[in-house]
Design a protein around this motif. Structure first.
Motif, PDB file in Angstrom:
ATOM      1  N   GLY A 221      -7.813  -0.019  13.165  1.00 46.80           N
ATOM      2  CA  GLY A 221      -7.617   1.831  11.886  1.00 46.80           C
ATOM      3  C   GLY A 221      -6.586   1.818  11.119  1.00 46.80           C
ATOM      4  O   GLY A 221      -6.794   0.653  10.210  1.00 46.80           O
ATOM      5  N   LYS A 222      -6.033   2.326  10.124  1.00 50.07           N
ATOM      6  CA  LYS A 222      -5.135   2.397   9.066  1.00 50.07           C
ATOM      7  C   LYS A 222      -3.825   1.599   9.421  1.00 50.07           C
ATOM      8  O   LYS A 222      -3.388   2.150   8.229  1.00 50.07           O
ATOM      9  N   THR A 223      -2.947   1.463  10.392  1.00 49.15           N
ATOM     10  CA  THR A 223      -2.509   0.912  10.576  1.00 49.15           C
ATOM     11  C   THR A 223      -2.285  -1.252  10.671  1.00 49.15           C
ATOM     12  O   THR A 223      -4.130  -1.156  10.882  1.00 49.15           O
ATOM     13  N   ILE A 224      -2.109  -1.506   9.665  1.00 52.04           N
ATOM     14  CA  ILE A 224      -2.022  -3.203   9.282  1.00 52.04           C
ATOM     15  C   ILE A 224      -0.933  -3.699   9.730  1.00 52.04           C
ATOM     16  O   ILE A 224      -0.049  -3.497  10.043  1.00 52.04           O
ATOM     17  N   ASP A 238       9.264   0.756   2.448  1.00 46.99           N
ATOM     18  CA  ASP A 238       8.817  -0.455   1.714  1.00 46.99           C
ATOM     19  C   ASP A 238       6.892  -0.339   1.277  1.00 46.99           C
ATOM     20  O   ASP A 238       6.146  -0.088   1.995  1.00 46.99           O
ATOM     21  N   VAL A 239       7.285  -0.658   0.237  1.00 44.89           N
ATOM     22  CA  VAL A 239       5.320  -0.723  -0.065  1.00 44.89           C
ATOM     23  C   VAL A 239       4.960  -2.028  -0.892  1.00 44.89           C
ATOM     24  O   VAL A 239       5.497  -2.033  -1.307  1.00 44.89           O
ATOM     25  N   TYR A 240       3.407  -1.988  -0.701  1.00 43.82           N
ATOM     26  CA  TYR A 240       3.163  -3.067  -0.603  1.00 43.82           C
ATOM     27  C   TYR A 240       1.619  -2.943  -1.134  1.00 43.82           C
ATOM     28  O   TYR A 240       0.607  -2.163  -0.380  1.00 43.82           O
ATOM     29  N   GLU A 241       1.520  -3.704  -2.509  1.00 36.94           N
ATOM     30  CA  GLU A 241       0.271  -3.932  -2.954  1.00 36.94           C
ATOM     31  C   GLU A 241      -0.662  -5.055  -1.547  1.00 36.94           C
ATOM     32  O   GLU A 241      -0.230  -5.777  -1.586  1.00 36.94           O
ATOM     33  N   ILE A 265      -6.751  -4.139  -4.105  1.00 40.47           N
ATOM     34  CA  ILE A 265      -7.759  -2.864  -3.490  1.00 40.47           C
ATOM     35  C   ILE A 265      -7.181  -2.134  -1.970  1.00 40.47           C
ATOM     36  O   ILE A 265      -7.622  -1.358  -1.240  1.00 40.47           O
ATOM     37  N   GLY A 266      -5.855  -1.921  -2.271  1.00 39.77           N
ATOM     38  CA  GLY A 266      -5.553  -0.833  -1.535  1.00 39.77           C
ATOM     39  C   GLY A 266      -3.763  -0.917  -1.393  1.00 39.77           C
ATOM     40  O   GLY A 266      -3.394  -2.033  -2.398  1.00 39.77           O
ATOM     41  N   THR A 267      -2.986  -0.094  -0.832  1.00 38.48           N
ATOM     42  CA  THR A 267      -1.377  -0.428  -0.721  1.00 38.48           C
ATOM     43  C   THR A 267      -0.905   0.304   0.561  1.00 38.48           C
ATOM     44  O   THR A 267      -1.695   1.502   1.461  1.00 38.48           O
ATOM     45  N   ILE A 268      -0.343  -0.217   1.152  1.00 43.17           N
ATOM     46  CA  ILE A 268       0.266   0.161   2.777  1.00 43.17           C
ATOM     47  C   ILE A 268       2.271   0.448   2.266  1.00 43.17           C
ATOM     48  O   ILE A 268       2.438   0.049   0.906  1.00 43.17           O
ATOM     49  N   GLY A 280       2.471  -1.034   9.000  1.00 45.94           N
ATOM     50  CA  GLY A 280       2.007  -0.586   7.953  1.00 45.94           C
ATOM     51  C   GLY A 280       1.114   0.488   7.666  1.00 45.94           C
ATOM     52  O   GLY A 280      -0.278  -0.397   8.782  1.00 45.94           O
ATOM     53  N   VAL A 281       0.732   1.578   7.301  1.00 44.89           N
ATOM     54  CA  VAL A 281       0.260   2.086   6.924  1.00 44.89           C
ATOM     55  C   VAL A 281      -0.051   2.183   5.725  1.00 44.89           C
ATOM     56  O   VAL A 281       0.131   2.202   5.209  1.00 44.89           O
TER      57      VAL A 281
END
Length: 314
Positions: A221-224, A238-241, A265-268, A280-281
């Motif tokens: 889903g939205k969890t990686i 923490d925020v990762y690109e 392509i996104g941020t988690i 991360g979400v």
């Protein structure tokens, strides 16, 4: 008899297959050299008489840097002590007193693939005064701040693969440092040790990310899930690109590999840090986030200096 031999051979082959050890990934070998101070900074501090605390910082970094790289569990580390002994042996080998076929060759640091050099190029030791006008109160805190340049060198070519600047300070630990100050104003060894350990960890984590960027190992889903844990410097919030890797780029003049094209392509945002990996979400849009893509930590902007404080360098 022939049939029996064939059966025994088949059994032995199958047992060998089951007994075969698991393939163990080979770690990258890295040589960590002695931390140094740039000549210009050293001369400046000597002129001001403020080199004593810096020497303690250098000593502490030399004690902690190799350990910081080992804690990432990504590298086989050749320490500064080993390097000093190896260089001495190489110099003896080149003296003509040793057979050139058996003498160690210069630059062959036990097969090290990379060499890390660290130079401290900025150092400040000062009193920070804060004036709280409404409370009619002035506070003073001893602040230490230093910067370093870390170079990652390809040991096979001698070229610098990456050069990164680091700055660290105890400014956010004002209350604790105030209690730790001695009557002479020098920071205690415990404060210097804390700062240098943090600096060494920052360097090791950054170098690790350059050689082994964080990667997505799973998605639900939205969890990686990605291959970083607490001992790799990951923290909740923490925020990762997220970047998708494209075509490998080659310099047409030198033939050097310049890396792969990367598309954001996104941020988690990190929501869980586990012993082996982290979760991360996805924050915002998901433009095709999937397993195998690269994550890069998004640096937080540095806070601006408050207008209520004055700084007096010692």
């Amino acid at each position: 008899m022939k049939h029996t031999s064939i059966c025994l051979l088949a059994i032995m082959t199958s047992l060998t297959a089951f007994a075969a050890p698991e393939t163990v990934a080979k770690k990258t070998s890295i040589a960590v050299t002695k931390v140094v101070v740039t000549k210009s900074l050293e001369n400046s501090l000597k002129a001001k008489g403020g080199a004593e605390s810096l020497s303690r910082v250098v000593e502490s970094m030399n004690s902690n840097l190799s350990s910081a790289f080992l804690s990432t569990r990504k590298f086989d580390v050749l320490t500064r002590t080993d390097l000093d002994a190896l260089v001495a042996e190489q110099q003896f080998g080149e003296s003509g007193n040793v057979d050139s076929k058996t003498a160690p060759q210069a630059g062959k640091f036990k097969g090290a693939q990379y060499i890390v050099t660290v130079a401290i190029d900025d150092y400040k030791d000062y009193m920070r005064k804060r004036n709280f006008g409404t409370l009619n109160k002035i506070t003073e805190t001893r602040i230490i701040r230093f910067g370093a340049v870390a170079n990652l060198i390809d040991a096979t070519t001698g070229s610098i693969k990456e050069s990164t600047n680091f700055i660290i300070s105890n400014e956010g630990r004002a209350e604790e440092d105030s209690r730790a100050d001695t009557s002479s104003g020098d920071l205690t060894d415990s404060v210097i040790a804390t700062l240098t350990r943090s600096m060494c960890n920052n360097i090791a984590f950054k170098i690790s990310d350059i050689i082994y960027p964080a990667k997505i190992i799973g998605k639900t889903g939205k969890t990686i899930m990605f291959n970083r844990a607490a001992d790799s410097g990951v923290k909740l919030g923490d925020v990762y690109e997220v970047f998708a890797l494209g075509e490998v780029m080659i310099d047409p003049d030198t033939g050097e590999t310049l890396g792969s094209e990367e598309t954001l392509i996104g941020t988690i945002k990190v929501i869980s840090v586990l012993p082996k990996f982290s979760k991360g979400v996805i924050v915002g849009e998901d433009n095709g986030i999937e397993k195998g893509q690269v994550l890069r930590l998004k640096e937080n902007p540095k806070p601006e200096k408050s207008d209520t404080q004055d700084e007096e360098e010692l």
